[in-house]
Write a protein that holds these residues in place. Sequence first.
Motif, PDB file in Angstrom:
ATOM      1  N   PRO A  21      29.533   7.016 -63.587  1.00  0.00           N
ATOM      2  CA  PRO A  21      30.168   6.753 -62.449  1.00  0.00           C
ATOM      3  C   PRO A  21      31.897   6.719 -62.340  1.00  0.00           C
ATOM      4  CG  PRO A  21      28.721   5.429 -61.564  1.00  0.00           C
ATOM      5  CD  PRO A  21      28.550   6.261 -62.972  1.00  0.00           C
ATOM      6  N   GLY A  22      32.387   7.253 -61.928  1.00  0.00           N
ATOM      7  CA  GLY A  22      34.231   7.193 -62.328  1.00  0.00           C
ATOM      8  C   GLY A  22      34.202   7.310 -63.957  1.00  0.00           C
ATOM      9  N   TRP A  23      33.669   8.415 -64.755  1.00  0.00           N
ATOM     10  CA  TRP A  23      33.791   8.872 -65.413  1.00  0.00           C
ATOM     11  C   TRP A  23      34.729   9.813 -65.972  1.00  0.00           C
ATOM     12  CZ3 TRP A  23      34.604  13.585 -68.576  1.00  0.00           C
ATOM     13  CH2 TRP A  23      34.724  13.526 -69.663  1.00  0.00           C
ATOM     14  N   GLY A  24      35.741  10.182 -66.687  1.00  0.00           N
ATOM     15  CA  GLY A  24      37.383  11.158 -66.584  1.00  0.00           C
ATOM     16  C   GLY A  24      38.546  11.192 -65.210  1.00  0.00           C
ATOM     17  N   ALA A  25      37.515   9.496 -64.797  1.00  0.00           N
ATOM     18  CA  ALA A  25      38.836   9.864 -63.002  1.00  0.00           C
ATOM     19  C   ALA A  25      40.066   9.871 -63.745  1.00  0.00           C
ATOM     20  CB  ALA A  25      38.905   8.658 -62.960  1.00  0.00           C
ATOM     21  N   ASP A  26      40.965   9.553 -65.114  1.00  0.00           N
ATOM     22  CA  ASP A  26      42.170  10.325 -65.113  1.00  0.00           C
ATOM     23  C   ASP A  26      42.107  11.643 -65.833  1.00  0.00           C
ATOM     24  OD1 ASP A  26      40.853   9.566 -67.861  1.00  0.00           O
ATOM     25  OD2 ASP A  26      42.699   7.907 -68.859  1.00  0.00           O
TER      26      ASP A  26
END
Length: 188
Positions: A21-26
């Motif tokens: 969850p949240g991987w690659g948010a940036d």
Amino acid sequence: MPYTAEDPRHWSAAELRARIPGWGADLDPADRPSYPKQRYAPGETGAHWEEPEQQPERTPRERSIEHARLTPVFGTSAPLHGVSGAIRRFAYARFSEGRAAHWLLLLLGDRVDAVESSLASLFTGHPDNPLAETGVLSERRRHGITSRLGRGRADVKHQWLDPILVAGPWLLAAWGVIALARKALGRR
């Protein structure tokens, strides 16, 4: 499953995003908080220079022999002084920052500065109080020994050495002063 020698598989971005969850948010620059400063846009920042103007050097500053000049802005709050300052100036003038001698001389300068400060405090109205500054007086009032035992603290192993390292230099200095006083009084 973590990466192991038996399974050196690399997952794609889509697989990682599905698993974590949240991987690659940036990954998207629009979502990156630092993105505006990563792109060159001088009109938006208000900067009117490529490099700040050079701060005036009112007293000679130490600088590495690898550099032709000081950085545009530098600190002046703690100018070099005394023997420790001479040691530090020598380290910067003679040795590259890549040499151990440079850093060892800077460490020596720090130690000499500590001694100079202790000696200078003797001539002020409020000399150093090594007994109070070490915290020895609070050991009894604040349960110093019982707070260390049975807690798995690492500092218990060298606790016996602490009084020697802290009080030793002061005792040696006191012994030296007494020896000099006796020698001076003996001559009279």
